[in-house]
Design a protein around this motif. Sequence first.
Motif, PDB file in Angstrom:
ATOM      1  N   GLU A  25       0.811  -1.222   0.000  1.00 17.37           N
ATOM      2  CA  GLU A  25       0.000   0.000   0.000  1.00 17.37           C
ATOM      3  C   GLU A  25       0.842   1.270   0.000  1.00 17.37           C
ATOM      4  OE1 GLU A  25      -2.486  -0.404   3.402  1.00 17.37           O
ATOM      5  OE2 GLU A  25      -3.745  -1.977   2.511  1.00 17.37           O
ATOM      6  N   GLY A  26       2.153   1.114   0.140  1.00 19.60           N
ATOM      7  CA  GLY A  26       3.032   2.277   0.156  1.00 19.60           C
ATOM      8  C   GLY A  26       2.957   3.081   1.436  1.00 19.60           C
ATOM      9  N   THR A  27       2.557   2.450   2.512  1.00 18.37           N
ATOM     10  CA  THR A  27       2.494   3.117   3.818  1.00 18.37           C
ATOM     11  C   THR A  27       3.785   2.848   4.589  1.00 18.37           C
ATOM     12  OG1 THR A  27       1.345   1.179   4.715  1.00 18.37           O
ATOM     13  CG2 THR A  27      -0.018   3.008   3.915  1.00 18.37           C
ATOM     14  N   PRO A  28       4.034   3.599   5.665  1.00 16.91           N
ATOM     15  CA  PRO A  28       5.299   3.439   6.402  1.00 16.91           C
ATOM     16  C   PRO A  28       5.485   2.033   6.962  1.00 16.91           C
ATOM     17  CG  PRO A  28       4.219   5.488   7.024  1.00 16.91           C
ATOM     18  CD  PRO A  28       3.234   4.725   6.195  1.00 16.91           C
ATOM     19  N   VAL A  29       6.738   1.588   6.960  1.00 12.43           N
ATOM     20  CA  VAL A  29       7.113   0.329   7.600  1.00 12.43           C
ATOM     21  C   VAL A  29       7.547   0.645   9.018  1.00 12.43           C
ATOM     22  CG1 VAL A  29       8.748  -1.601   7.592  1.00 12.43           C
ATOM     23  CG2 VAL A  29       7.806  -0.760   5.434  1.00 12.43           C
ATOM     24  N   TYR A  30       6.962  -0.039   9.981  1.00 13.99           N
ATOM     25  CA  TYR A  30       7.230   0.259  11.381  1.00 13.99           C
ATOM     26  C   TYR A  30       8.275  -0.678  11.978  1.00 13.99           C
ATOM     27  CZ  TYR A  30       2.970   3.111  11.347  1.00 13.99           C
ATOM     28  OH  TYR A  30       2.013   4.057  11.078  1.00 13.99           O
ATOM     29  N   GLN A  31       8.869  -0.198  13.064  1.00 11.49           N
ATOM     30  CA  GLN A  31       9.688  -1.073  13.899  1.00 11.49           C
ATOM     31  C   GLN A  31       8.787  -1.725  14.944  1.00 11.49           C
ATOM     32  OE1 GLN A  31      12.937   1.108  15.647  1.00 11.49           O
ATOM     33  NE2 GLN A  31      14.157   1.025  13.781  1.00 11.49           N
ATOM     34  N   TYR A  32       9.184  -2.912  15.369  1.00 10.90           N
ATOM     35  CA  TYR A  32       8.436  -3.637  16.379  1.00 10.90           C
ATOM     36  C   TYR A  32       9.381  -4.024  17.510  1.00 10.90           C
ATOM     37  CZ  TYR A  32       4.903  -3.980  12.720  1.00 10.90           C
ATOM     38  OH  TYR A  32       3.982  -3.685  11.749  1.00 10.90           O
ATOM     39  N   TYR A  33       9.029  -3.591  18.715  1.00  7.44           N
ATOM     40  CA  TYR A  33       9.870  -3.861  19.887  1.00  7.44           C
ATOM     41  C   TYR A  33      11.301  -3.364  19.664  1.00  7.44           C
ATOM     42  CZ  TYR A  33       5.857  -6.840  20.806  1.00  7.44           C
ATOM     43  OH  TYR A  33       4.570  -7.305  20.980  1.00  7.44           O
ATOM     44  N   GLY A  34      11.410  -2.203  19.026  1.00  4.59           N
ATOM     45  CA  GLY A  34      12.714  -1.577  18.821  1.00  4.59           C
ATOM     46  C   GLY A  34      13.531  -2.128  17.676  1.00  4.59           C
ATOM     47  N   LYS A  35      12.939  -3.005  16.852  1.00  5.21           N
ATOM     48  CA  LYS A  35      13.693  -3.594  15.742  1.00  5.21           C
ATOM     49  C   LYS A  35      12.877  -3.534  14.460  1.00  5.21           C
ATOM     50  CE  LYS A  35      16.374  -6.920  18.475  1.00  5.21           C
ATOM     51  NZ  LYS A  35      17.710  -6.437  18.087  1.00  5.21           N
ATOM     52  N   TRP A  36      13.595  -3.488  13.344  1.00  3.13           N
ATOM     53  CA  TRP A  36      12.933  -3.553  12.055  1.00  3.13           C
ATOM     54  C   TRP A  36      12.417  -4.966  11.813  1.00  3.13           C
ATOM     55  CZ3 TRP A  36      11.499   0.716   9.934  1.00  3.13           C
ATOM     56  CH2 TRP A  36      12.281   1.870  10.046  1.00  3.13           C
ATOM     57  N   PRO A  37      11.443  -5.123  10.916  1.00  4.02           N
ATOM     58  CA  PRO A  37      10.891  -6.460  10.636  1.00  4.02           C
ATOM     59  C   PRO A  37      11.811  -7.287   9.740  1.00  4.02           C
ATOM     60  CG  PRO A  37       9.793  -4.822   9.271  1.00  4.02           C
ATOM     61  CD  PRO A  37      10.692  -4.063  10.206  1.00  4.02           C
ATOM     62  N   PHE A  38      12.851  -7.857  10.324  1.00  7.69           N
ATOM     63  CA  PHE A  38      13.798  -8.677   9.569  1.00  7.69           C
ATOM     64  C   PHE A  38      13.203 -10.051   9.261  1.00  7.69           C
ATOM     65  CE2 PHE A  38      16.407  -5.881  12.250  1.00  7.69           C
ATOM     66  CZ  PHE A  38      17.201  -5.284  11.294  1.00  7.69           C
ATOM     67  N   TYR A  39      13.630 -10.605   8.127  1.00  4.10           N
ATOM     68  CA  TYR A  39      13.363 -12.013   7.883  1.00  4.10           C
ATOM     69  C   TYR A  39      14.292 -12.833   8.768  1.00  4.10           C
ATOM     70  CZ  TYR A  39      10.565 -11.244   3.624  1.00  4.10           C
ATOM     71  OH  TYR A  39       9.589 -10.891   2.732  1.00  4.10           O
ATOM     72  N   ARG A  40      13.749 -13.754   9.492  1.00  2.92           N
ATOM     73  CA  ARG A  40      14.605 -14.615  10.298  1.00  2.92           C
ATOM     74  C   ARG A  40      15.099 -15.785   9.436  1.00  2.92           C
ATOM     75  NH1 ARG A  40       9.726 -17.002  14.113  1.00  2.92           N
ATOM     76  NH2 ARG A  40       8.842 -18.430  12.573  1.00  2.92           N
ATOM     77  N   PHE A  41      16.176 -16.406   9.881  1.00  4.37           N
ATOM     78  CA  PHE A  41      16.749 -17.548   9.170  1.00  4.37           C
ATOM     79  C   PHE A  41      17.164 -18.593  10.197  1.00  4.37           C
ATOM     80  CE2 PHE A  41      20.545 -19.732   7.428  1.00  4.37           C
ATOM     81  CZ  PHE A  41      19.934 -20.357   6.339  1.00  4.37           C
ATOM     82  N   LEU A  42      16.558 -19.771  10.118  1.00  2.00           N
ATOM     83  CA  LEU A  42      16.823 -20.842  11.084  1.00  2.00           C
ATOM     84  C   LEU A  42      16.637 -20.357  12.522  1.00  2.00           C
ATOM     85  CD1 LEU A  42      20.001 -22.474   9.468  1.00  2.00           C
ATOM     86  CD2 LEU A  42      17.594 -23.097   9.146  1.00  2.00           C
ATOM     87  N   GLY A  43      15.658 -19.495  12.697  1.00  2.00           N
ATOM     88  CA  GLY A  43      15.368 -18.959  14.022  1.00  2.00           C
ATOM     89  C   GLY A  43      16.193 -17.753  14.406  1.00  2.00           C
ATOM     90  N   ILE A  44      17.162 -17.363  13.568  1.00  2.00           N
ATOM     91  CA  ILE A  44      18.024 -16.209  13.857  1.00  2.00           C
ATOM     92  C   ILE A  44      17.271 -14.928  13.518  1.00  2.00           C
ATOM     93  CG2 ILE A  44      20.168 -15.043  13.231  1.00  2.00           C
ATOM     94  CD1 ILE A  44      21.316 -17.828  12.569  1.00  2.00           C
ATOM     95  N   GLN A  45      17.183 -14.014  14.462  1.00  5.04           N
ATOM     96  CA  GLN A  45      16.390 -12.804  14.279  1.00  5.04           C
ATOM     97  C   GLN A  45      16.988 -11.821  13.277  1.00  5.04           C
ATOM     98  OE1 GLN A  45      15.782 -12.168  18.768  1.00  5.04           O
ATOM     99  NE2 GLN A  45      14.030 -11.142  17.886  1.00  5.04           N
ATOM    100  N   GLU A  46      18.294 -11.620  13.327  1.00  6.22           N
ATOM    101  CA  GLU A  46      18.955 -10.644  12.458  1.00  6.22           C
ATOM    102  C   GLU A  46      20.152 -11.307  11.773  1.00  6.22           C
ATOM    103  OE1 GLU A  46      19.343  -6.606  14.328  1.00  6.22           O
ATOM    104  OE2 GLU A  46      18.634  -7.702  16.090  1.00  6.22           O
ATOM    105  N   PRO A  47      19.911 -12.072  10.720  1.00  3.95           N
ATOM    106  CA  PRO A  47      20.987 -12.853  10.077  1.00  3.95           C
ATOM    107  C   PRO A  47      22.184 -12.023   9.622  1.00  3.95           C
ATOM    108  CG  PRO A  47      18.842 -13.555   9.281  1.00  3.95           C
ATOM    109  CD  PRO A  47      18.606 -12.309  10.085  1.00  3.95           C
ATOM    110  N   ALA A  48      21.941 -10.850   9.039  1.00  6.28           N
ATOM    111  CA  ALA A  48      23.050 -10.038   8.533  1.00  6.28           C
ATOM    112  C   ALA A  48      23.952  -9.567   9.673  1.00  6.28           C
ATOM    113  CB  ALA A  48      22.522  -8.840   7.750  1.00  6.28           C
ATOM    114  N   SER A  49      23.358  -9.058  10.743  1.00 11.38           N
ATOM    115  CA  SER A  49      24.152  -8.595  11.886  1.00 11.38           C
ATOM    116  C   SER A  49      24.915  -9.749  12.528  1.00 11.38           C
ATOM    117  CB  SER A  49      23.251  -7.916  12.923  1.00 11.38           C
ATOM    118  OG  SER A  49      22.783  -6.669  12.455  1.00 11.38           O
ATOM    119  N   VAL A  50      24.320 -10.938  12.513  1.00  7.50           N
ATOM    120  CA  VAL A  50      24.998 -12.111  13.057  1.00  7.50           C
ATOM    121  C   VAL A  50      26.230 -12.445  12.229  1.00  7.50           C
ATOM    122  CG1 VAL A  50      24.807 -14.615  13.357  1.00  7.50           C
ATOM    123  CG2 VAL A  50      22.992 -13.120  14.201  1.00  7.50           C
TER     124      VAL A  50
END
Length: 325
Positions: free
Chosen positions: A79-104
């Motif tokens: 819809e082109g509306t703002p993407v929000y953070q949730y609980y202080g984090k962006w909505p990352f795709y998790r990988f094998l249960g890892i919340q922030e794969p790139a930062s890991v």
Amino acid sequence: MQRASYLFLSLFIILNYLTCRSFASEGDDQPAFNHCVDECVQLSCPVELDFFLKLLKWSCSDNCKYTCMQSLTDKALQEGTPVYQYYGKWPFYRFLGIQEPASVIFSIGNGLVNLYYFQLIRKKAPSTSHLRGFLILYTLLGMNAWLWSTIFHTRDRKFTELMDYFSAGLLVLYSLFYAIIRVCRVRNSLAIKWLGTVFVCLYVAHVGKLTIVSFDYTYNMYANVIVGACQILVWSGWYIVQMLKKGNNKSMSYARLGIISGLGVSLAASLELFDFPPIWRTFDAHSLWHLSTIPLTALWYMFLMEDLWHEANHENTFTSYKLLP
């Protein structure tokens, strides 16, 4: 002095930005999100989660939050509306249960840089250098800090958050300790013990305040920035003195590595000012900051090793060990 001023400015801006950001998380306050989570919990829980989610202690409720976060983000992008953070984090795709794969991945990269120089220092640093043991400890604390960064970004829990903050704070404080004993050429073992005791007491008091009194994010950030700024002052003063010495420019040419690394870290830290929803829901400003510190950390250790050999050659007539052509 320009370097110190620039770094102070960057630290101050980032501190204020992060202070404001730490209290801002609009997504989890949205009625649509809370309704989605409540409905998911009522209709889906309990449910059997896959192996990796169970391994990393995801609950059915946590999984509902993740599912709702992703579905609302899909809708926002459509819809082109703002993407929000949730609980202080962006909505990352998790990988094998890892919340922030790139930062890991990038935290692991930083840890490997510290491991590489830990091995290199043990093999190539002169055993008679008084700085050798301190530099080895530097790399060990670096590995510890990036290990907990990896764990924290894998799964954000209260304990992993505390260990990430405390390990990073310990590394920052030790960096100042190392700068003082190197720049001030503290050689007396008793003086080093007294100075070390002061730093240990400061660290214990810092951790005690955050764990026993209350965890104050703003205080923690100010404490780290102040200590980091003190380290900048120590190294900047040393650099200015060395450059003012006549006939010393050639032998101290390696000092430029420290300057480049310091400026690079300051510029890289400014990525946090341009925070944005993660690209492909994977790469955000914070993860790119971790990526940038990999080569900058290597450059910093190159500077420290060159400096160690310069000191050894200056005091004990060792043959200079060159990392640069």
